[in-house]
Design an enzyme around this catalytic site. Sequence first.
Site, PDB file in Angstrom:
ATOM      1  CE  LYS A 170      25.327  37.962  43.626  1.00 33.26           C
ATOM      2  NZ  LYS A 170      25.343  38.069  45.111  1.00 33.26           N
ATOM      3  N   GLY A 223      35.759  37.725  42.806  1.00 28.99           N
ATOM      4  CA  GLY A 223      35.624  36.783  43.653  1.00 28.99           C
ATOM      5  C   GLY A 223      36.565  35.470  43.362  1.00 28.99           C
ATOM      6  CB  SER A 224      36.340  32.077  44.628  1.00 26.91           C
ATOM      7  OG  SER A 224      35.233  31.720  44.197  1.00 26.91           O
ATOM      8  CD  GLU A 245      41.670  41.445  38.259  1.00 23.04           C
ATOM      9  OE1 GLU A 245      42.511  40.848  38.875  1.00 23.04           O
ATOM     10  OE2 GLU A 245      41.882  41.992  37.040  1.00 23.04           O
ATOM     11  CB  CYS A 279      42.584  39.235  46.196  1.00 20.42           C
ATOM     12  SG  CYS A 279      42.528  41.028  45.860  1.00 20.42           S
ATOM     13  CD  GLN A 326      36.582  32.668  54.403  1.00 24.57           C
ATOM     14  OE1 GLN A 326      35.887  32.298  53.769  1.00 24.57           O
ATOM     15  NE2 GLN A 326      37.969  31.960  54.296  1.00 24.57           N
ATOM     16  CD  GLU A 378      42.123  33.546  47.541  1.00 28.24           C
ATOM     17  OE1 GLU A 378      41.166  33.028  47.029  1.00 28.24           O
ATOM     18  OE2 GLU A 378      42.579  34.639  47.495  1.00 28.24           O
TER      19      GLU A 378
HETATM   20  P1  NAP Z   1      32.888  34.379  45.696  1.00 23.78           P
HETATM   21  O1  NAP Z   1      32.269  33.005  46.534  1.00 23.78           O
HETATM   22  O2  NAP Z   1      33.567  33.707  44.362  1.00 23.78           O
HETATM   23  O3  NAP Z   1      31.479  35.140  45.460  1.00 23.78           O
HETATM   24  C1  NAP Z   1      32.001  36.332  44.680  1.00 23.78           C
HETATM   25  C2  NAP Z   1      30.657  36.864  44.070  1.00 23.78           C
HETATM   26  O4  NAP Z   1      30.083  36.127  43.201  1.00 23.78           O
HETATM   27  C3  NAP Z   1      29.438  36.967  45.302  1.00 23.78           C
HETATM   28  O5  NAP Z   1      28.718  38.073  44.897  1.00 23.78           O
HETATM   29  C4  NAP Z   1      28.813  35.710  45.021  1.00 23.78           C
HETATM   30  O6  NAP Z   1      27.359  35.872  45.477  1.00 23.78           O
HETATM   31  C5  NAP Z   1      28.690  35.673  43.468  1.00 23.78           C
HETATM   32  N1  NAP Z   1      28.294  34.357  42.862  1.00 23.78           N
HETATM   33  C6  NAP Z   1      28.703  33.116  43.487  1.00 23.78           C
HETATM   34  N2  NAP Z   1      28.186  32.225  42.928  1.00 23.78           N
HETATM   35  C7  NAP Z   1      27.888  32.838  41.500  1.00 23.78           C
HETATM   36  C8  NAP Z   1      27.134  32.306  40.367  1.00 23.78           C
HETATM   37  N3  NAP Z   1      27.138  31.286  40.104  1.00 23.78           N
HETATM   38  N4  NAP Z   1      26.776  33.427  39.334  1.00 23.78           N
HETATM   39  C9  NAP Z   1      26.974  34.793  39.618  1.00 23.78           C
HETATM   40  N5  NAP Z   1      27.534  35.109  40.783  1.00 23.78           N
HETATM   41  C10 NAP Z   1      27.810  34.268  41.826  1.00 23.78           C
HETATM   42  O7  NAP Z   1      33.866  34.889  46.579  1.00 23.78           O
HETATM   43  P2  NAP Z   1      33.835  35.579  47.668  1.00 23.78           P
HETATM   44  O8  NAP Z   1      33.999  34.490  48.982  1.00 23.78           O
HETATM   45  O9  NAP Z   1      32.779  36.573  48.120  1.00 23.78           O
HETATM   46  O10 NAP Z   1      35.188  36.356  47.755  1.00 23.78           O
HETATM   47  C11 NAP Z   1      36.343  35.963  48.092  1.00 23.78           C
HETATM   48  C12 NAP Z   1      37.146  35.817  46.945  1.00 23.78           C
HETATM   49  O11 NAP Z   1      37.399  36.926  46.089  1.00 23.78           O
HETATM   50  C13 NAP Z   1      38.684  35.356  46.936  1.00 23.78           C
HETATM   51  O12 NAP Z   1      38.949  34.300  46.193  1.00 23.78           O
HETATM   52  C14 NAP Z   1      39.583  36.554  46.801  1.00 23.78           C
HETATM   53  O13 NAP Z   1      40.728  36.368  46.523  1.00 23.78           O
HETATM   54  C15 NAP Z   1      38.581  37.081  45.771  1.00 23.78           C
HETATM   55  N6  NAP Z   1      39.055  38.590  45.485  1.00 23.78           N
HETATM   56  C16 NAP Z   1      39.872  38.994  44.725  1.00 23.78           C
HETATM   57  C17 NAP Z   1      39.947  40.320  44.338  1.00 23.78           C
HETATM   58  C18 NAP Z   1      40.661  40.889  43.335  1.00 23.78           C
HETATM   59  O14 NAP Z   1      40.546  42.226  42.929  1.00 23.78           O
HETATM   60  N7  NAP Z   1      41.685  39.963  42.442  1.00 23.78           N
HETATM   61  C19 NAP Z   1      39.521  41.255  45.477  1.00 23.78           C
HETATM   62  C20 NAP Z   1      38.793  40.885  46.386  1.00 23.78           C
HETATM   63  C21 NAP Z   1      38.453  39.701  46.617  1.00 23.78           C
HETATM   64  P3  NAP Z   1      27.130  35.269  46.932  1.00 23.78           P
HETATM   65  O15 NAP Z   1      28.148  35.379  47.871  1.00 23.78           O
HETATM   66  O16 NAP Z   1      25.875  36.055  47.437  1.00 23.78           O
HETATM   67  O17 NAP Z   1      26.792  33.789  46.635  1.00 23.78           O
END
Ligand code: NAP
Length: 480
Positions: A170, A223-224, A245, A279, A326, A378
């Site tokens: 997904k 993700g977050s 992560e 990140c 954003q 963040e």
């Molecule tokens: P996000 O809002 O947490 O979303 C990440 C993924 O999770 C998306 O595919 C999102 O889908 C999905 N998601 C959201 N709610 C969910 C739920 N209840 N159940 C299952 N899946 C769900 O993060 P983002 O805004 O896409 O990305 C930014 C974040 O990623 C930042 O916090 C960044 O630090 C982190 N990140 C971390 C790394 C690492 O390796 N540490 C690398 C890159 C990014 P939808 O978007 O389609 O709703």
Amino acid sequence: MHNNYIAGEWVASKDAVENRNPSDITDLIGHYAQATTAQLDTAIDAAASAQKIWQATGLEARQTALMKIGNTLIERADELGELLSREEGKPRGEGRGEVYRAGQFFTYYAAEVLRQIGDNADSVRAGIEIDVRRDPVGVVAVISPWNFPTATAVWKIAPALAFGNAVIWKPANLVPASAVALTEIIADAGLPAGLFNLVMGAGSTIGDALVSHPAIKAITFTGSVETGRRIAAAAIGNMPRMQMEMGSKNALVVMDDADIDLAVACAANGAFGGTGQKCTASSRLIVHDAVHDEFVEKLVAATKAMAVGHALEEGTQIGPVVSEGQLAANLDYMDIARKEGGEVLCGGDRLTLAHEGYYMAPAVIAGTGNGWRINREEMFAPIACVIRAGSYDEALAISNDTDFGLTAGIMTRSLARAGDFRRRAETGVVMVNLPTAGTDYHVPFGGRGDSSYGPREQGQYAVEFFTSAKTAYISTGPAS
Ligand code: NAP
């Protein structure tokens, strides 16, 4: 309409989302089908069956399939990088680099297929030998973010497949075009039908249904922190493996003996690369008193000189922010910074350019405190906050004073200080005289604190998450 890939077929849905270019919102990239929960169930059933076939498939056939995917990504890096930059907003060179790197992940894990993984040992009991081998875990849910649409997904998908698992992917709903493009390449690699599935849709609906499904044996998420916690809570009833992560608040320490021009280059690259949406971004710049003013003056000059523009235009160094939401959050953080007493030395405003997009001038904020919200949360924005430190020990303490722990960097000419920082930084990744962002694919990646949960990703370390050890005791019979 671009469809989902389920059980080896491209499948339409009634609902779709529109995908627009953040550099130019009049540019419509396409409409992307939103998977239903019934389609998700079909995908998971097909994956469970295909996984058994894949597990029994010879190693060379597995290796060949992964190598084909990797080589195709590398060959098509220009074209797919352009598509990635068009939908995500990072400059064309970064988009191309990401796709190329994704190809390298596949070719690296193609080679890992052929590595003999397992151990032999004598039992403590006479006449018994022990063999430890690794089995795949089964059907793996891959959930990826929008900021590295291809790479973060691939560094999960490639090891999952290499070690014999099936995948339900997904992607983030903001970046479906890169997901469809990658899926087309995987669909052409000769994998068993149903082994790899793409289910597009919102995290709150299809994502939630995926992570709570009892047939999912492992969830690898990037993700977050907030979403990571939500997924863990939704999944725990089934007790799948979990690898998460998440966000960070990475520090770059600039010492009094640093090469200041190099420090400025690393800080600007780490803070503003990918429009600060990494990140591993250097969002806290902890600068020694003795070089503070010189560093800040040069950083502001370098920041003002950075070209903000359309991701696909020649010369663009900083693309747009990914979305209207954003951008609004970033501008809110600029207000918070001013209220907290930060000195905004440059940037921080929305920019109006020739194309209508989500542009923002990169910001440097000086005089900030490590306890302030802008240094605790963040922001995921092109905003660098400078914190003054009177000594190395103080700088190290500030660097470690965070809920996160992904990367930390130090700029210094002292080998002793660099060594001390490597030992005492409470992060999963440490950088010496380098930006906090920018990592390799053959070594582990991950953090501490709120940044990570579960085993490390990437390199050989990935085997821990994607396989389950099996210990066999074999009696060699009575001694003759
Ligand atoms: P996000 O809002 O947490 O979303 C990440 C993924 O999770 C998306 O595919 C999102 O889908 C999905 N998601 C959201 N709610 C969910 C739920 N209840 N159940 C299952 N899946 C769900 O993060 P983002 O805004 O896409 O990305 C930014 C974040 O990623 C930042 O916090 C960044 O630090 C982190 N990140 C971390 C790394 C690492 O390796 N540490 C690398 C890159 C990014 P939808 O978007 O389609 O709703």
